[in-house]
Motif scaffolding. Structure first.
Motif, PDB file in Angstrom:
ATOM      1  N   GLU A   1      15.730  -8.788 -17.532  1.00 56.96           N
ATOM      2  CA  GLU A   1      16.094  -8.714 -18.991  1.00 56.96           C
ATOM      3  C   GLU A   1      17.628  -8.594 -19.215  1.00 56.96           C
ATOM      4  O   GLU A   1      18.270  -7.794 -18.572  1.00 56.96           O
ATOM      5  N   ILE A   2      18.206  -9.476 -20.062  1.00 59.81           N
ATOM      6  CA  ILE A   2      19.568  -9.463 -20.491  1.00 59.81           C
ATOM      7  C   ILE A   2      19.425  -9.273 -21.926  1.00 59.81           C
ATOM      8  O   ILE A   2      19.087 -10.031 -22.573  1.00 59.81           O
TER       9      ILE A   2
ATOM     10  N   ASN B   1       4.135  -3.832 -22.287  1.00 58.40           N
ATOM     11  CA  ASN B   1       3.638  -4.528 -21.013  1.00 58.40           C
ATOM     12  C   ASN B   1       2.505  -5.161 -21.166  1.00 58.40           C
ATOM     13  O   ASN B   1       2.395  -6.126 -20.594  1.00 58.40           O
ATOM     14  N   TYR B   2       1.654  -4.893 -21.876  1.00 60.31           N
ATOM     15  CA  TYR B   2       0.462  -5.822 -22.118  1.00 60.31           C
ATOM     16  C   TYR B   2      -0.255  -6.264 -21.000  1.00 60.31           C
ATOM     17  O   TYR B   2      -0.839  -5.803 -20.215  1.00 60.31           O
ATOM     18  N   ARG B   3      -0.135  -7.625 -20.776  1.00 58.59           N
ATOM     19  CA  ARG B   3      -0.724  -8.119 -19.426  1.00 58.59           C
ATOM     20  C   ARG B   3      -0.100  -8.501 -18.343  1.00 58.59           C
ATOM     21  O   ARG B   3      -0.339  -9.272 -17.371  1.00 58.59           O
ATOM     22  N   CYS B   4       1.449  -8.200 -18.715  1.00 59.72           N
ATOM     23  CA  CYS B   4       2.398  -8.749 -17.631  1.00 59.72           C
ATOM     24  C   CYS B   4       2.126  -7.954 -16.204  1.00 59.72           C
ATOM     25  O   CYS B   4       1.955  -6.733 -15.889  1.00 59.72           O
ATOM     26  N   LYS B   5       1.891  -8.520 -15.016  1.00 59.41           N
ATOM     27  CA  LYS B   5       1.983  -8.189 -13.678  1.00 59.41           C
ATOM     28  C   LYS B   5       3.040  -8.119 -12.925  1.00 59.41           C
ATOM     29  O   LYS B   5       2.972  -7.546 -11.799  1.00 59.41           O
ATOM     30  N   ASN B   6       4.114  -8.811 -13.194  1.00 62.29           N
ATOM     31  CA  ASN B   6       5.442  -8.844 -12.535  1.00 62.29           C
ATOM     32  C   ASN B   6       6.092  -7.511 -12.912  1.00 62.29           C
ATOM     33  O   ASN B   6       6.277  -7.064 -13.712  1.00 62.29           O
ATOM     34  N   ARG B   7       6.461  -6.872 -11.724  1.00 66.76           N
ATOM     35  CA  ARG B   7       7.239  -5.498 -11.823  1.00 66.76           C
ATOM     36  C   ARG B   7       8.795  -5.816 -11.599  1.00 66.76           C
ATOM     37  O   ARG B   7       9.596  -5.155 -11.232  1.00 66.76           O
TER      38      ARG B   7
ATOM     39  N   LYS C   1      10.893 -14.227 -16.179  1.00 67.97           N
ATOM     40  CA  LYS C   1       9.696 -13.529 -15.346  1.00 67.97           C
ATOM     41  C   LYS C   1       8.972 -12.343 -15.962  1.00 67.97           C
ATOM     42  O   LYS C   1       8.806 -11.583 -15.537  1.00 67.97           O
ATOM     43  N   GLY C   2       8.714 -12.564 -17.250  1.00 71.52           N
ATOM     44  CA  GLY C   2       8.122 -11.723 -18.188  1.00 71.52           C
ATOM     45  C   GLY C   2       6.609 -12.136 -18.712  1.00 71.52           C
ATOM     46  O   GLY C   2       6.203 -11.586 -19.871  1.00 71.52           O
TER      47      GLY C   2
ATOM     48  N   ARG D   1      19.357  -6.071 -16.772  1.00 68.53           N
ATOM     49  CA  ARG D   1      18.324  -5.197 -15.815  1.00 68.53           C
ATOM     50  C   ARG D   1      17.309  -5.866 -15.397  1.00 68.53           C
ATOM     51  O   ARG D   1      16.843  -6.792 -16.088  1.00 68.53           O
ATOM     52  N   ILE D   2      16.790  -5.339 -14.123  1.00 65.88           N
ATOM     53  CA  ILE D   2      15.588  -5.816 -13.580  1.00 65.88           C
ATOM     54  C   ILE D   2      14.629  -4.378 -13.989  1.00 65.88           C
ATOM     55  O   ILE D   2      14.887  -3.398 -13.662  1.00 65.88           O
ATOM     56  N   LYS D   3      13.403  -4.838 -14.725  1.00 63.61           N
ATOM     57  CA  LYS D   3      12.748  -4.127 -15.045  1.00 63.61           C
ATOM     58  C   LYS D   3      11.181  -4.019 -14.567  1.00 63.61           C
ATOM     59  O   LYS D   3      10.790  -5.068 -14.290  1.00 63.61           O
ATOM     60  N   ALA D   4      10.602  -2.926 -14.238  1.00 65.77           N
ATOM     61  CA  ALA D   4       9.302  -2.753 -13.565  1.00 65.77           C
ATOM     62  C   ALA D   4       8.503  -2.863 -14.870  1.00 65.77           C
ATOM     63  O   ALA D   4       7.109  -3.163 -14.817  1.00 65.77           O
ATOM     64  N   SER D   5       8.779  -2.424 -16.108  1.00 65.52           N
ATOM     65  CA  SER D   5       8.085  -2.313 -17.330  1.00 65.52           C
ATOM     66  C   SER D   5       8.793  -2.104 -18.521  1.00 65.52           C
ATOM     67  O   SER D   5      10.018  -1.719 -18.377  1.00 65.52           O
ATOM     68  N   PHE D   6       8.260  -2.653 -19.562  1.00 64.23           N
ATOM     69  CA  PHE D   6       8.951  -2.297 -20.962  1.00 64.23           C
ATOM     70  C   PHE D   6       8.090  -1.377 -21.623  1.00 64.23           C
ATOM     71  O   PHE D   6       7.027  -1.269 -21.827  1.00 64.23           O
ATOM     72  N   ASP D   7       8.729  -0.084 -21.820  1.00 62.34           N
ATOM     73  CA  ASP D   7       8.032   1.120 -22.381  1.00 62.34           C
ATOM     74  C   ASP D   7       8.850   1.707 -23.572  1.00 62.34           C
ATOM     75  O   ASP D   7       8.723   2.965 -23.869  1.00 62.34           O
ATOM     76  N   PHE D   8       9.782   1.070 -23.870  1.00 63.77           N
ATOM     77  CA  PHE D   8      10.883   1.562 -25.117  1.00 63.77           C
ATOM     78  C   PHE D   8       9.991   1.564 -26.494  1.00 63.77           C
ATOM     79  O   PHE D   8       9.199   0.449 -26.614  1.00 63.77           O
TER      80      PHE D   8
END
Length: 292
Positions: free
Chosen positions: A90-91, A80-86, A47-48, A25-32
């Protein structure tokens, strides 16, 4: 398993008939939410940089590339914390605990993987070098047919098993260590876990296993790589860290519940083990979604 009762139990789509599942998956955020499941999971994140990793009672900020093995029922999530990459890639590979039959795992050729699975109950972080080495293997998995991907995953597991610079993440695991019934270390382990909140002296524990203090000191150092005081403190801090995440108690209250009768000493020992203060550690887990 009371330590899991307030954490989300994820029901994965992996059926008993499946060998494994691969999510690419290409993810804009991690919110699980902070969660657990009985399946074993490999997480490759590309790239996270800036996401926060939470596994057991461990937290850490990830770099551009991340490779982690999470064992059965070990709570975990990335935030998400400080990640700016959207566009983080993720595999995730999930497989059941019985993916390997125990009789097969006892064969010499698979012993390294068997040992890897045993260590996974605390979560394993692999080095950047290992993640880079295996990057193309992960990126190509979803392009393969079932049998090809099965072979590739076996290759990945073998590489992970023999990789150098692996880091165990959580100071506790859901499945406690096991020892032979007649093992003196089992006596020490069980006694400390049952009585850590009370005053425990070297005399107390040495007498339990019929050793002098000097002999017991050598014994515990050989079995754990630590002095008895450090061994006891790590157990106390592992419980304290869990309670900081799960209980609505003050740092002061948790310090005394964990067996420390001096808050300054608790803060000092906690920081030496967790590399952060108890208050900062508690703050790190604020906002993590749990099911109450």
């Amino acid at each position: 398993m009371s330590e899991l009762e307030n954490i989300l139990r994820e029901i994965t789509p992996l059926s008993p008939e499946d060998s494994f599942l691969v999510f690419d998956r290409i993810k804009a955020s991690f919110d699980f939410p902070y969660h657990y499941h009985p399946e074993i999971e490999i997480n490759f994140i590309y790239k996270g940089k800036g996401y926060k990793r939470m596994i057991g009672d461990h937290t850490g900020e990830i770099g551009n590339i991340e490779l982690v093995l999470v064992g059965p029922n070990l709570p975990h999530c990335w935030a998400n914390y400080r990640c700016k990459n959207r566009k983080t890639h993720e595999i995730t590979i999930q497989f059941n605990q019985d993916f390997f039959q125990q009789s097969l795992m006892e064969k010499n050729i698979l012993k390294p993987i068997n040992n890897l699975m045993k260590d996974s109950i605390r979560g394993i972080l692999f080095s950047t070098e290992t993640a880079e080495k295996l990057k193309n293997s992960f990126l190509n998995l979803s392009k393969m047919n079932s049998f090809e991907s099965f072979i590739e995953i076996m290759k990945i597991l073998n590489e992970l098993a023999v990789a150098e610079n692996k880091t165990l993440l959580s100071s506790y695991s859901i499945e406690l260590e096991s020892f032979a019934d007649n093992d003196k270390m089992k006596v020490v382990h069980d006694f400390v876990h049952k009585n850590f909140e009370n005053k425990i002296t070297l005399d107390n524990v040495a007498s339990l296993v019929n050793m002098s203090n000097v002999t017991f000191n050598r014994f515990i150092k050989k079995r754990t790589g630590k002095t008895f005081v450090n061994y006891l403190n790590e157990i106390r801090i592992s419980y304290a860290a869990r309670w900081l995440m799960e209980k609505n108690l003050t740092v002061f209250e948790i310090a005394f519940e964990a067996g420390f009768n001096n808050i300054a000493n608790f803060n000092k020992v906690f920081k030496s083990i967790k590399k952060t203060t108890p208050t900062e550690f508690k703050e790190q887990f604020k906002g993590v979604k749990k099911i109450e």
